[in-house]
Design a protein around this motif. Structure first.
Motif, PDB file in Angstrom:
ATOM      1  N   GLU A   1       0.815  -1.212   0.000  1.00 52.66           N
ATOM      2  CA  GLU A   1       0.000   0.000   0.000  1.00 52.66           C
ATOM      3  C   GLU A   1       0.855   1.271   0.000  1.00 52.66           C
ATOM      4  OE1 GLU A   1      -4.080   0.795   2.203  1.00 52.66           O
ATOM      5  OE2 GLU A   1      -2.395   0.654   3.606  1.00 52.66           O
ATOM      6  N   ARG A   2       1.944   1.254   0.762  1.00 53.56           N
ATOM      7  CA  ARG A   2       2.743   2.471   0.970  1.00 53.56           C
ATOM      8  C   ARG A   2       3.940   2.617   0.043  1.00 53.56           C
ATOM      9  NH1 ARG A   2       2.683   2.159   7.585  1.00 53.56           N
ATOM     10  NH2 ARG A   2       0.480   2.699   7.807  1.00 53.56           N
ATOM     11  N   LEU A   3       4.184   1.640  -0.802  1.00 56.37           N
ATOM     12  CA  LEU A   3       5.373   1.715  -1.654  1.00 56.37           C
ATOM     13  C   LEU A   3       5.443   3.008  -2.470  1.00 56.37           C
ATOM     14  CD1 LEU A   3       7.974   0.254  -2.826  1.00 56.37           C
ATOM     15  CD2 LEU A   3       6.483  -0.083  -4.798  1.00 56.37           C
ATOM     16  N   PRO A   4       4.382   3.428  -3.161  1.00 57.63           N
ATOM     17  CA  PRO A   4       4.514   4.670  -3.940  1.00 57.63           C
ATOM     18  C   PRO A   4       4.936   5.864  -3.094  1.00 57.63           C
ATOM     19  CG  PRO A   4       2.562   3.483  -4.615  1.00 57.63           C
ATOM     20  CD  PRO A   4       3.077   2.793  -3.370  1.00 57.63           C
ATOM     21  N   LEU A   5       4.381   5.991  -1.895  1.00 55.51           N
ATOM     22  CA  LEU A   5       4.765   7.109  -1.022  1.00 55.51           C
ATOM     23  C   LEU A   5       6.218   7.002  -0.574  1.00 55.51           C
ATOM     24  CD1 LEU A   5       1.571   7.431   1.197  1.00 55.51           C
ATOM     25  CD2 LEU A   5       2.307   8.943  -0.660  1.00 55.51           C
ATOM     26  N   ALA A   6       6.648   5.784  -0.233  1.00 49.33           N
ATOM     27  CA  ALA A   6       8.043   5.586   0.185  1.00 49.33           C
ATOM     28  C   ALA A   6       8.986   5.903  -0.964  1.00 49.33           C
ATOM     29  CB  ALA A   6       8.242   4.156   0.670  1.00 49.33           C
ATOM     30  N   LEU A   7       8.638   5.461  -2.156  1.00 45.90           N
ATOM     31  CA  LEU A   7       9.487   5.719  -3.315  1.00 45.90           C
ATOM     32  C   LEU A   7       9.520   7.206  -3.646  1.00 45.90           C
ATOM     33  CD1 LEU A   7      11.303   4.521  -5.483  1.00 45.90           C
ATOM     34  CD2 LEU A   7       9.241   4.132  -6.878  1.00 45.90           C
ATOM     35  N   GLU A   8       8.368   7.864  -3.604  1.00 46.12           N
ATOM     36  CA  GLU A   8       8.330   9.309  -3.856  1.00 46.12           C
ATOM     37  C   GLU A   8       9.215  10.061  -2.875  1.00 46.12           C
ATOM     38  OE1 GLU A   8       4.200  10.408  -3.751  1.00 46.12           O
ATOM     39  OE2 GLU A   8       3.814   9.482  -5.699  1.00 46.12           O
ATOM     40  N   ALA A   9       9.152   9.689  -1.616  1.00 46.72           N
ATOM     41  CA  ALA A   9       9.992  10.349  -0.602  1.00 46.72           C
ATOM     42  C   ALA A   9      11.469  10.134  -0.902  1.00 46.72           C
ATOM     43  CB  ALA A   9       9.644   9.823   0.791  1.00 46.72           C
ATOM     44  N   THR A  10      11.812   8.948  -1.344  1.00 45.94           N
ATOM     45  CA  THR A  10      13.202   8.620  -1.657  1.00 45.94           C
ATOM     46  C   THR A  10      13.702   9.401  -2.876  1.00 45.94           C
ATOM     47  OG1 THR A  10      12.955   6.422  -0.737  1.00 45.94           O
ATOM     48  CG2 THR A  10      14.713   6.704  -2.331  1.00 45.94           C
ATOM     49  N   LEU A  11      12.816   9.627  -3.829  1.00 43.40           N
ATOM     50  CA  LEU A  11      13.202  10.296  -5.075  1.00 43.40           C
ATOM     51  C   LEU A  11      13.130  11.819  -4.989  1.00 43.40           C
ATOM     52  CD1 LEU A  11      11.239   7.964  -7.513  1.00 43.40           C
ATOM     53  CD2 LEU A  11      13.710   7.959  -7.095  1.00 43.40           C
ATOM     54  N   ARG A  12      12.433  12.322  -3.997  1.00 43.79           N
ATOM     55  CA  ARG A  12      12.213  13.764  -3.876  1.00 43.79           C
ATOM     56  C   ARG A  12      13.536  14.528  -3.896  1.00 43.79           C
ATOM     57  NH1 ARG A  12       8.834  13.728   0.221  1.00 43.79           N
ATOM     58  NH2 ARG A  12       7.103  13.413  -1.202  1.00 43.79           N
ATOM     59  N   GLY A  13      13.596  15.522  -4.770  1.00 41.36           N
ATOM     60  CA  GLY A  13      14.752  16.397  -4.824  1.00 41.36           C
ATOM     61  C   GLY A  13      15.874  15.929  -5.739  1.00 41.36           C
ATOM     62  N   LEU A  14      15.764  14.721  -6.284  1.00 45.41           N
ATOM     63  CA  LEU A  14      16.826  14.264  -7.195  1.00 45.41           C
ATOM     64  C   LEU A  14      16.717  14.989  -8.528  1.00 45.41           C
ATOM     65  CD1 LEU A  14      16.924  10.385  -6.598  1.00 45.41           C
ATOM     66  CD2 LEU A  14      18.418  12.150  -5.648  1.00 45.41           C
TER      67      LEU A  14
ATOM     68  N   SER B   1       6.088   6.388 -14.649  1.00 40.42           N
ATOM     69  CA  SER B   1       6.032   5.154 -13.867  1.00 40.42           C
ATOM     70  C   SER B   1       5.498   5.384 -12.458  1.00 40.42           C
ATOM     71  CB  SER B   1       7.401   4.485 -13.826  1.00 40.42           C
ATOM     72  OG  SER B   1       7.640   3.858 -15.077  1.00 40.42           O
ATOM     73  N   MET B   2       5.699   6.559 -11.917  1.00 41.06           N
ATOM     74  CA  MET B   2       5.134   6.841 -10.597  1.00 41.06           C
ATOM     75  C   MET B   2       3.607   6.853 -10.662  1.00 41.06           C
ATOM     76  SD  MET B   2       7.575   6.754  -8.486  1.00 41.06           S
ATOM     77  CE  MET B   2       6.441   7.063  -7.131  1.00 41.06           C
TER      78      MET B   2
ATOM     79  N   ARG C   1      10.421  -2.928  -1.125  1.00 40.57           N
ATOM     80  CA  ARG C   1      11.199  -2.323  -0.035  1.00 40.57           C
ATOM     81  C   ARG C   1      12.685  -2.317  -0.371  1.00 40.57           C
ATOM     82  NH1 ARG C   1      10.285  -5.728   4.060  1.00 40.57           N
ATOM     83  NH2 ARG C   1      12.240  -6.758   3.681  1.00 40.57           N
ATOM     84  N   ALA C   2      13.178  -3.421  -0.943  1.00 43.27           N
ATOM     85  CA  ALA C   2      14.604  -3.510  -1.289  1.00 43.27           C
ATOM     86  C   ALA C   2      14.984  -2.465  -2.335  1.00 43.27           C
ATOM     87  CB  ALA C   2      14.934  -4.913  -1.781  1.00 43.27           C
ATOM     88  N   SER C   3      14.106  -2.206  -3.279  1.00 46.63           N
ATOM     89  CA  SER C   3      14.398  -1.196  -4.301  1.00 46.63           C
ATOM     90  C   SER C   3      14.482   0.196  -3.691  1.00 46.63           C
ATOM     91  CB  SER C   3      13.343  -1.239  -5.403  1.00 46.63           C
ATOM     92  OG  SER C   3      13.427  -2.448  -6.115  1.00 46.63           O
ATOM     93  N   VAL C   4      13.563   0.517  -2.810  1.00 45.16           N
ATOM     94  CA  VAL C   4      13.606   1.813  -2.121  1.00 45.16           C
ATOM     95  C   VAL C   4      14.891   1.919  -1.303  1.00 45.16           C
ATOM     96  CG1 VAL C   4      12.508   3.237  -0.342  1.00 45.16           C
ATOM     97  CG2 VAL C   4      11.107   2.144  -2.114  1.00 45.16           C
ATOM     98  N   ASP C   5      15.238   0.835  -0.619  1.00 45.22           N
ATOM     99  CA  ASP C   5      16.467   0.825   0.184  1.00 45.22           C
ATOM    100  C   ASP C   5      17.705   1.051  -0.670  1.00 45.22           C
ATOM    101  OD1 ASP C   5      14.930   0.369   2.437  1.00 45.22           O
ATOM    102  OD2 ASP C   5      15.458  -1.767   2.599  1.00 45.22           O
ATOM    103  N   LYS C   6      17.727   0.513  -1.883  1.00 46.11           N
ATOM    104  CA  LYS C   6      18.877   0.703  -2.778  1.00 46.11           C
ATOM    105  C   LYS C   6      19.046   2.175  -3.147  1.00 46.11           C
ATOM    106  CE  LYS C   6      18.905  -3.849  -4.927  1.00 46.11           C
ATOM    107  NZ  LYS C   6      18.761  -4.604  -6.182  1.00 46.11           N
ATOM    108  N   VAL C   7      17.937   2.840  -3.436  1.00 47.03           N
ATOM    109  CA  VAL C   7      18.023   4.265  -3.789  1.00 47.03           C
ATOM    110  C   VAL C   7      18.455   5.075  -2.569  1.00 47.03           C
ATOM    111  CG1 VAL C   7      16.784   6.282  -4.663  1.00 47.03           C
ATOM    112  CG2 VAL C   7      16.341   4.022  -5.659  1.00 47.03           C
ATOM    113  N   ASN C   8      17.917   4.739  -1.405  1.00 46.80           N
ATOM    114  CA  ASN C   8      18.347   5.440  -0.179  1.00 46.80           C
ATOM    115  C   ASN C   8      19.830   5.227   0.092  1.00 46.80           C
ATOM    116  OD1 ASN C   8      16.030   6.809   0.682  1.00 46.80           O
ATOM    117  ND2 ASN C   8      15.173   4.932   1.536  1.00 46.80           N
ATOM    118  N   ALA C   9      20.324   4.015  -0.141  1.00 49.45           N
ATOM    119  CA  ALA C   9      21.745   3.736   0.061  1.00 49.45           C
ATOM    120  C   ALA C   9      22.599   4.549  -0.913  1.00 49.45           C
ATOM    121  CB  ALA C   9      22.028   2.243  -0.103  1.00 49.45           C
ATOM    122  N   LEU C  10      22.146   4.684  -2.153  1.00 48.79           N
ATOM    123  CA  LEU C  10      22.857   5.504  -3.133  1.00 48.79           C
ATOM    124  C   LEU C  10      22.891   6.961  -2.670  1.00 48.79           C
ATOM    125  CD1 LEU C  10      24.171   6.007  -5.945  1.00 48.79           C
ATOM    126  CD2 LEU C  10      21.825   6.334  -6.814  1.00 48.79           C
ATOM    127  N   ARG C  11      21.761   7.470  -2.215  1.00 50.28           N
ATOM    128  CA  ARG C  11      21.711   8.851  -1.730  1.00 50.28           C
ATOM    129  C   ARG C  11      22.700   9.053  -0.591  1.00 50.28           C
ATOM    130  NH1 ARG C  11      16.242  11.898  -2.779  1.00 50.28           N
ATOM    131  NH2 ARG C  11      17.547  13.506  -1.878  1.00 50.28           N
TER     132      ARG C  11
END
Length: 158
Positions: A15-28, A94-95, A143-153
């Motif tokens: 349910e929350r994946l889009p919001l988590a991903l948006e937060a991770t991508l914000r500002g890139l 895609s979002m 979750r793992a995909s979001v974590d990968k982007v956060n780790a890159l950041r």
């Protein structure tokens, strides 16, 4: 089978994946979106498009498990998909897909009775997987995909 608590957590992740991903991508920036998430891997942009492909596919497969008896799962999303022309589109495309799919997916899965979670499907290699197992796979991979982007950041100081 997942416990009720585990299933609840997986449903929240879907349910929350889009919001988590948006937060991770914000500002890139556009340039940052084209940086590889891991050495020799896809860019952030490709990963976002890949997530939309995989999750549309997963939603359709899970609907088949709910509606049909022992359906054969509909193939898989391969690495080559992330190299097609549509992987260069803005991530907003895609979002929008992810928001819509995850909204419908969560609604559908939350409507199921307990008995539905053991419904089986047949994978490409002929093994069976229950709906419960599919839920866990898609929740964890998102979750793992979001974590990968956060780790890159974090690595890049973004």
């Amino acid at each position: 089978m997942l416990s009720e608590a585990q299933r609840h957590e997986c449903l929240l992740q879907i349910e929350r994946l889009p919001l988590a991903l948006e937060a991770t991508l914000r500002g890139l920036t556009e340039e940052q979106l084209d940086v590889a998430v891991e050495d020799g891997g896809w860019s952030v942009r490709q990963l976002v498009h890949h997530m939309a492909d995989v999750h549309v596919h997963g939603y359709a497969n899970m609907k088949a498990v709910i509606a049909e008896d022992r359906p054969a799962l509909n193939g898989r999303v391969t690495r080559a998909w992330a190299e097609l022309a549509d992987a260069a589109l803005p991530i907003s495309v895609s979002m929008w897909i992810l928001r819509g799919v995850h909204g419908r997916w969560a609604r559908l899965l939350r409507s199921l009775p307990e008995s539905a979670w053991s419904r089986p499907a047949v994978t490409r290699d002929g093994t069976e997987i229950a709906l419960d197992g599919m839920l866990k796979i898609y929740a964890e991979s998102g979750r793992a995909s979001v974590d990968k982007v956060n780790a890159l950041r974090d690595r890049m100081g973004w």
